[in-house]
Write a protein that holds these residues in place. Structure first.
Motif, PDB file in Angstrom:
ATOM      1  N   ASP A 344       0.844  -1.193  -0.021  1.00  0.00           N
ATOM      2  CA  ASP A 344      -0.020   0.157  -0.009  1.00  0.00           C
ATOM      3  C   ASP A 344       0.887   1.413  -0.006  1.00  0.00           C
ATOM      4  N   SER A 345       2.295   0.995  -0.015  1.00  0.00           N
ATOM      5  CA  SER A 345       3.172   2.456  -0.176  1.00  0.00           C
ATOM      6  C   SER A 345       4.316   2.382  -0.836  1.00  0.00           C
ATOM      7  N   THR A 346       4.807   1.030  -1.086  1.00  0.00           N
ATOM      8  CA  THR A 346       6.276   1.244  -1.962  1.00  0.00           C
ATOM      9  C   THR A 346       6.345  -0.189  -2.415  1.00  0.00           C
ATOM     10  N   ILE A 347       6.994   0.034  -3.852  1.00  0.00           N
ATOM     11  CA  ILE A 347       7.366  -1.348  -4.439  1.00  0.00           C
ATOM     12  C   ILE A 347       8.462  -0.955  -5.454  1.00  0.00           C
ATOM     13  N   ASN A 348       9.285  -2.055  -5.610  1.00  0.00           N
ATOM     14  CA  ASN A 348      10.505  -2.097  -6.590  1.00  0.00           C
ATOM     15  C   ASN A 348      10.277  -2.689  -7.889  1.00  0.00           C
ATOM     16  N   PHE A 349      10.704  -1.896  -8.962  1.00  0.00           N
ATOM     17  CA  PHE A 349      10.375  -2.037 -10.082  1.00  0.00           C
ATOM     18  C   PHE A 349      11.565  -1.749 -10.899  1.00  0.00           C
ATOM     19  N   LEU A 350      12.144  -2.703 -11.717  1.00  0.00           N
ATOM     20  CA  LEU A 350      13.521  -2.302 -12.477  1.00  0.00           C
ATOM     21  C   LEU A 350      14.492  -2.066 -11.545  1.00  0.00           C
ATOM     22  N   ILE A 356       4.281   5.941  -2.511  1.00  0.00           N
ATOM     23  CA  ILE A 356       3.303   7.017  -2.371  1.00  0.00           C
ATOM     24  C   ILE A 356       3.628   7.852  -1.133  1.00  0.00           C
ATOM     25  N   ASP A 357       3.518   9.213  -1.501  1.00  0.00           N
ATOM     26  CA  ASP A 357       3.652  10.049  -0.359  1.00  0.00           C
ATOM     27  C   ASP A 357       2.496  10.168   0.312  1.00  0.00           C
ATOM     28  N   GLN A 358       2.719   9.575   1.813  1.00  0.00           N
ATOM     29  CA  GLN A 358       1.675   9.540   2.726  1.00  0.00           C
ATOM     30  C   GLN A 358       0.780  10.661   2.963  1.00  0.00           C
ATOM     31  N   LEU A 359       1.341  11.818   2.680  1.00  0.00           N
ATOM     32  CA  LEU A 359       0.696  13.182   2.855  1.00  0.00           C
ATOM     33  C   LEU A 359      -0.203  13.740   1.877  1.00  0.00           C
ATOM     34  N   THR A 360       0.591  13.486   0.726  1.00  0.00           N
ATOM     35  CA  THR A 360      -0.111  14.061  -0.675  1.00  0.00           C
ATOM     36  C   THR A 360      -0.789  13.283  -1.243  1.00  0.00           C
ATOM     37  N   ARG A 361      -0.366  11.912  -1.230  1.00  0.00           N
ATOM     38  CA  ARG A 361      -0.658  10.904  -1.907  1.00  0.00           C
ATOM     39  C   ARG A 361      -0.358  10.737  -3.437  1.00  0.00           C
ATOM     40  N   LEU A 363       2.675   9.912  -6.435  1.00  0.00           N
ATOM     41  CA  LEU A 363       3.331   8.938  -6.693  1.00  0.00           C
ATOM     42  C   LEU A 363       4.845   9.546  -7.084  1.00  0.00           C
ATOM     43  N   HIS A 364       5.883   8.940  -6.413  1.00  0.00           N
ATOM     44  CA  HIS A 364       7.117   9.157  -6.670  1.00  0.00           C
ATOM     45  C   HIS A 364       8.114   8.056  -6.929  1.00  0.00           C
ATOM     46  N   THR A 365       9.491   8.466  -7.197  1.00  0.00           N
ATOM     47  CA  THR A 365      10.482   7.490  -7.525  1.00  0.00           C
ATOM     48  C   THR A 365      11.678   7.781  -6.902  1.00  0.00           C
ATOM     49  N   LYS A 366      12.451   6.895  -6.808  1.00  0.00           N
ATOM     50  CA  LYS A 366      13.850   6.860  -6.335  1.00  0.00           C
ATOM     51  C   LYS A 366      14.545   5.842  -6.851  1.00  0.00           C
ATOM     52  N   ILE A 403      15.993   9.574 -11.791  1.00  0.00           N
ATOM     53  CA  ILE A 403      15.088   8.509 -11.387  1.00  0.00           C
ATOM     54  C   ILE A 403      14.573   9.345 -10.040  1.00  0.00           C
ATOM     55  N   ASN A 404      15.112  10.025  -9.540  1.00  0.00           N
ATOM     56  CA  ASN A 404      14.664  10.666  -8.106  1.00  0.00           C
ATOM     57  C   ASN A 404      13.783  11.693  -8.504  1.00  0.00           C
ATOM     58  N   SER A 405      12.535  11.558  -8.026  1.00  0.00           N
ATOM     59  CA  SER A 405      11.593  12.777  -8.285  1.00  0.00           C
ATOM     60  C   SER A 405      11.551  13.651  -7.174  1.00  0.00           C
ATOM     61  N   LYS A 406      12.214  13.185  -6.067  1.00  0.00           N
ATOM     62  CA  LYS A 406      12.222  14.486  -5.047  1.00  0.00           C
ATOM     63  C   LYS A 406      13.939  14.672  -4.588  1.00  0.00           C
ATOM     64  N   GLU A 407      14.057  15.817  -4.166  1.00  0.00           N
ATOM     65  CA  GLU A 407      15.427  16.303  -3.724  1.00  0.00           C
ATOM     66  C   GLU A 407      15.823  15.572  -2.482  1.00  0.00           C
ATOM     67  N   GLU A 408      14.811  15.381  -1.508  1.00  0.00           N
ATOM     68  CA  GLU A 408      15.223  14.721  -0.312  1.00  0.00           C
ATOM     69  C   GLU A 408      15.661  12.981  -0.450  1.00  0.00           C
ATOM     70  N   THR A 409      15.368  12.608  -1.430  1.00  0.00           N
ATOM     71  CA  THR A 409      15.810  11.325  -1.638  1.00  0.00           C
ATOM     72  C   THR A 409      17.269  11.352  -2.645  1.00  0.00           C
TER      73      THR A 409
END
Length: 542
Positions: A344-350, A356-361, A363-366, A403-409
């Motif tokens: 319900d929150s995270t999955i590895n692919f390739l 899923i950001d639990q606040l905004t819902r 979708l992000h990637t790292k 790949i990283n959609s957010k600077e924090e990762t």
């Protein structure tokens, strides 16, 4: 020129391995109790005990539904070669009203003159999976070293015909960048209660039914060849074959697959081989026709669904109640079975982690690294062109930024990357230069399709890389080209030639992996290419 280049090379004859390292390499290369192979995933080099390797290969080859032993190897090879030539001639003579067949006579003659052997079968250890229960060792992925396989000429032709069809598969993703772009296009928050899932086709290539796949793929080609006419023309295809002729060609590639292991020869009687260039297109089109067409009509299907060969990613908006789709997938075709992971929150692919950001819902990637990835990047003292070593930190940094959609990762992963290159003895100046160049790049820019700049075509001079040759060869090549331009620039034919000097394409010499990894399991191994200069070696057992 010859004297200058020779002197430059002689000044750089020193080896980048110590005597102790060279002795250790020679000892390791001479051991007959282990088999050294690259891991199936992760880039690691693995030392596999030979008895374990043989047991795992025996597990595959004793599957009589997939392999049949051949007792007269010469006759089997001769018959496969004859069938290959008949297929080539039939494709060439597949004439229409203008008297043109599929290929030009020169291509036909090249394929007819192709000299083949029975290629070796080898295993890539799946060290990322659990041990095989029956053998107690790693599972191995069987791969054919098939560059000189008797089916190779027809395999090449089938590849040229089938690969253009792949762009017509709506669920298909080409690579990680294509997947990232599709994820970025998903608008709006993910509903609460939704689940991310990934599915994997179990042993896709060995599971393909040969006769059915040939029929399905040939029919798909016939129904869609008008849509890929331009791509076929670019590939040198004059006229497309009939459905029956193409079906025979595909079936030949699968059914006439011969292989050998430790002197014994076999014929693969099930599936399509990993090592044939057309296998990917055959497998992808087959899965699309037998699974995806039916999936698109189901009302309980995923809200989002993408497939990379045998790996599937999706989002189920209603969560568990609709995961009956997974059970249905395992009933669509008797040869296609799937594994499932969901969260319900995270999955590895390739090589990504989708979450899923639990606040905004949103979708992000790292970036995701498999546990077996040891990050053994090229050492800075390796015998490679300096330009290549300078580009590695920057190019791998670009990958993380893409790949990283957010600077924090992103920034923690970049810091780890720079430390990895420091551990490989890269100077701070090169790492700093990579950091500066990355600051000018935005993720949106990196996800946009790249347009190739049109430039004057240049001749390419391929040559084996050697440190002493680099500067001298470039200087002398420029001098020769300057003399030619000054001497012949007024000649009417000069405009037909490239206006810039040839580009040097450096072929690397043998790495340590090249010295150790072989396709054949013999005391005198056959050579195989690829890999790092100083690989990490994982030894199984005592």
């Amino acid at each position: 020129m010859k004297v200058d280049v020779k002197r430059g090379a002689e000044r750089r004859r020193n080896c980048n391995l110590t005597r102790e390292e060279r002795d250790a390499l020679s000892t390791l290369k001479g051991r007959t109790d282990i088999v050294i192979k690259p891991a199936d995933k992760g880039g690691t080099v693995v030392a596999w005990r030979k008895d374990n390797y043989r047991n795992e290969m025996k597990r595959h080859l004793t599957d009589t539904a997939a392999y049949k032993q051949i007792h007269n190897q010469d006759d089997a090879l001769r018959n496969a070669q004859m069938r290959s030539k008949r297929r080539v001639l039939k494709l060439f003579e597949n004439k229409t009203g203008d008297g043109k067949g599929l290929m030009q006579a020169g291509a036909r003659d090249f394929f007819l003159a192709f000299e083949s052997i029975i290629p070796h079968l080898y295993l890539l250890p799946k060290i990322h999976n659990s041990l095989e229960e029956t053998t107690g060792t790693w599972q191995g992925r069987p791969v054919l070293s098939g560059r000189r396989a008797p089916t190779r000429p027809v395999d090449w032709i089938c590849t040229a015909l089938l690969n253009p069809l792949l762009r017509l598969l709506p669920e298909r993703i080409k690579d990680t960048t294509d997947f990232l772009k599709k994820i970025a296009e998903i608008r709006g928050p993910v509903p609460r209660g939704a689940r991310l899932f990934s599915m994997d086709v179990v042993s896709l290539y060995p599971s393909i039914p040969q006769r059915e796949a040939a029929k399905v793929v040939a029919s798909f080609f016939t129904d869609n060849r008008a849509k890929i006419r331009q791509e076929l023309q670019d590939a040198g295809v004059w006229r497309t074959p009939s459905k029956e002729t193409l079906e025979e060609a595909i079936l030949h590639v699968m059914r006439d697959t011969l292989l050998q292991f430790e002197g014994r020869a076999y014929q693969q009687t099930k599936g399509t081989v990993i090592g044939a260039s057309s296998s990917v297109a055959i497998a992808e089109i087959f899965v699309h026709v037998v699974l995806e067409r039916k999936r698109s009509h189901r009302k309980d299907g995923p809200a989002e669904y993408f497939r990379y060969i045998d790996d599937i990613f999706g989002i189920m908006e209603d969560g568990f109640p609709r995961l009956g789709f997974f059970s249905w997938s395992n009933t669509v075709h008797e040869n296609l079975k799937f594994t499932l992971e969901h969260s319900d929150s995270t999955i590895n692919f390739l090589d990504t982690t989708v979450y899923i950001d639990q606040l905004t819902r949103d979708l992000h990637t790292k970036a995701y690294y498999k546990p077996t990835n040891l990050h053994t990047y090229l050492k800075f003292d390796s015998s490679h062109p300096l330009a290549l070593k300078k580009s590695l930190p920057y190019s791998l940094g670009l990958r993380l930024k893409r790949i990283n959609s957010k600077e924090e990762t992103l920034y923690p992963q970049l810091d780890d990357l720079w430390d990895m290159f420091r551990n490989r003895d890269y100077p701070e100046t090169i790492i700093h230069a990579a950091q500066e160049k990355l600051r000018d790049k935005t993720r949106a820019e990196l996800l946009r399709p790249r347009t190739q700049e049109v430039e004057d075509k240049r001749w390419i001079l391929p040559t084996l890389f050697f440190p002493g040759l680099t500067a001298h060869l470039k200087i002398k090549l420029q001098e020769v080209w300057t003399w030619m331009r000054k001497t012949y620039s007024e000649h009417p034919s000069w405009v037909k030639y490239p206006q810039n000097p040839p580009m040097i394409a450096w072929r690397r010499g043998k790495s340590i992996k090249d010295h150790l990894v072989r396709a054949a399991v013999l005391v005198d191994h056959l050579n195989r290419t690829g890999g790092e200069d100083q690989p990490q070696v994982t030894v199984q057992g005592n």
